[in-house]
Design a protein around this motif. Structure first.
Motif, short mmCIF file in Angstrom:
data_model
loop_
_atom_site.label_atom_id
_atom_site.label_comp_id
_atom_site.label_asym_id
_atom_site.label_seq_id
_atom_site.Cartn_x
_atom_site.Cartn_y
_atom_site.Cartn_z
N GLU A 81 1.35 -20.41 19.98
CA GLU A 81 1.27 -20.85 21.38
C GLU A 81 1.69 -22.30 21.52
N ALA A 82 1.30 -23.13 20.57
CA ALA A 82 1.69 -24.55 20.60
C ALA A 82 3.21 -24.67 20.47
N ALA A 83 3.80 -23.84 19.64
CA ALA A 83 5.26 -23.88 19.45
C ALA A 83 5.98 -23.46 20.73
N LYS A 84 5.42 -22.50 21.45
CA LYS A 84 6.04 -22.03 22.69
C LYS A 84 5.97 -23.08 23.78
N ASN A 85 4.94 -23.92 23.73
CA ASN A 85 4.70 -24.90 24.79
C ASN A 85 5.35 -26.26 24.53
N ARG A 86 6.26 -26.34 23.58
CA ARG A 86 6.94 -27.61 23.31
C ARG A 86 7.91 -27.94 24.44
N SER A 87 8.02 -29.22 24.74
CA SER A 87 8.98 -29.67 25.75
C SER A 87 10.39 -29.66 25.17
N ALA A 88 11.38 -29.84 26.01
CA ALA A 88 12.77 -29.86 25.56
C ALA A 88 13.01 -31.04 24.62
N ALA A 89 12.37 -32.18 24.91
CA ALA A 89 12.54 -33.36 24.05
C ALA A 89 11.95 -33.10 22.66
N GLN A 90 10.79 -32.44 22.61
CA GLN A 90 10.17 -32.13 21.32
C GLN A 90 11.03 -31.14 20.54
N LYS A 91 11.57 -30.14 21.22
CA LYS A 91 12.44 -29.17 20.55
C LYS A 91 13.70 -29.87 20.01
N ALA A 92 14.19 -30.85 20.76
CA ALA A 92 15.38 -31.58 20.33
C ALA A 92 15.11 -32.38 19.06
N VAL A 93 13.92 -32.99 18.97
CA VAL A 93 13.55 -33.76 17.77
C VAL A 93 13.51 -32.83 16.55
N ILE A 94 12.91 -31.66 16.71
CA ILE A 94 12.83 -30.69 15.61
C ILE A 94 14.23 -30.21 15.22
N ALA A 95 15.06 -29.92 16.21
CA ALA A 95 16.43 -29.48 15.93
C ALA A 95 17.23 -30.58 15.22
N GLN A 96 17.00 -31.83 15.62
CA GLN A 96 17.70 -32.96 14.99
C GLN A 96 17.27 -33.10 13.52
N ALA A 97 15.97 -32.93 13.26
CA ALA A 97 15.47 -33.01 11.88
C ALA A 97 16.05 -31.87 11.04
N LYS A 98 16.11 -30.67 11.62
CA LYS A 98 16.71 -29.53 10.91
C LYS A 98 18.17 -29.82 10.59
N ALA A 99 18.90 -30.34 11.57
CA ALA A 99 20.32 -30.63 11.37
C ALA A 99 20.51 -31.67 10.26
N LEU A 100 19.66 -32.67 10.23
CA LEU A 100 19.75 -33.70 9.19
C LEU A 100 19.46 -33.11 7.81
N LEU A 101 18.45 -32.25 7.74
CA LEU A 101 18.14 -31.58 6.47
C LEU A 101 19.29 -30.68 6.03
N MET A 102 19.88 -29.98 6.98
CA MET A 102 21.00 -29.09 6.66
C MET A 102 22.20 -29.89 6.13
N GLU A 103 22.44 -31.03 6.76
CA GLU A 103 23.59 -31.86 6.36
C GLU A 103 23.36 -32.55 5.02
N ARG A 104 22.22 -33.22 4.88
CA ARG A 104 21.96 -34.04 3.69
C ARG A 104 21.51 -33.24 2.48
N SER A 105 20.71 -32.20 2.72
CA SER A 105 20.15 -31.44 1.60
C SER A 105 20.84 -30.09 1.40
N ARG A 106 21.88 -29.86 2.17
CA ARG A 106 22.65 -28.62 2.06
C ARG A 106 21.76 -27.37 2.18
N MET A 107 20.93 -27.38 3.20
CA MET A 107 20.04 -26.25 3.47
C MET A 107 20.62 -25.42 4.60
N SER A 108 20.25 -24.14 4.61
CA SER A 108 20.59 -23.31 5.78
C SER A 108 19.58 -23.67 6.87
N GLU A 109 19.82 -23.19 8.09
CA GLU A 109 18.88 -23.50 9.17
C GLU A 109 17.50 -22.91 8.87
#
Length: 184
Positions: free
Chosen positions: A123-151
């Motif tokens: 429920e907490a994950a569903k209630n995230r704002s767009a800005a919070q989702k963007a921060v998480i997506a940005q962290a995932k993108a950085l991990l994918m780029e630097r650590s060669r991880m899949s999403e």
């Protein structure tokens, strides 16, 4: 499914408890004789239950509780004299001699608590704002780029790190961004 690990110094005791749980329709992830084996098994779990005795071959139950993430509950089975002073946080005690009825009811109670916590997290994950989702997506993108991880790997990494550190996923994503941005 809620994972369970059984840890007793005598493997026969752990196997007997596993058989009781299996006959009741519950699945056990592993039967261990040492705390180190249990910790290794718990590394693959987001949450779950560790059923153990007071003392394993290499550590006491309190040390095991200390090393486990807070999302994993501990069910201690021992004589009440050993935990008469009180139990650690996150530990539920069952007295010896063990009654099957008490074991099954206590495991069910712990499973209900885990299900409630899972539901709260969803429920907490569903209630995230767009800005919070963007921060998480940005962290995932950085991990994918630097650590060669899949999403999926990046998401799992953020989830596991947040559970291990006891922070929510947003805070963990912010930490990843801070740490990885500083290492440029």
């Amino acid at each position: 499914m809620i994972h369970m690990i059984i840890v007793f110094p005598k493997k026969e005791v752990g196997v007997n408890i596993r058989n009781i749980l299996n006959r009741s329709g519950l699945e056990v992830a592993g039967v261990c004789t040492t705390g180190a084996q249990a910790l290794q098994c718990a590394d693959t779990m987001d949450d779950g239950i560790v059923i153990c005795g007071y003392r394993m071959k290499d550590m006491m139950y309190s040390q095991l509780r200390e090393y486990l993430p807070d999302t994993i509950d501990v069910l201690l089975i021992s004589s009440p004299e050993k935990w008469g002073d009180g139990l650690e946080d996150g530990v539920v005690g069952l007295p010896m001699p063990l009654k099957v009825y008490d074991l099954l009811n206590t495991v069910e109670m712990l499973q209900q608590g885990i299900r409630r916590r899972r539901k709260k997290r969803r429920e907490a994950a569903k209630n995230r704002s767009a800005a919070q989702k963007a921060v998480i997506a940005q962290a995932k993108a950085l991990l994918m780029e630097r650590s060669r991880m899949s999403e999926e790997e990046a998401h799992r990494y953020l989830q596991k790190s947040s559970m291990d550190s006891g922070t929510n996923m947003l805070e963990t994503a912010q930490m990843v961004l801070t740490i990885m941005s500083d290492t440029v």
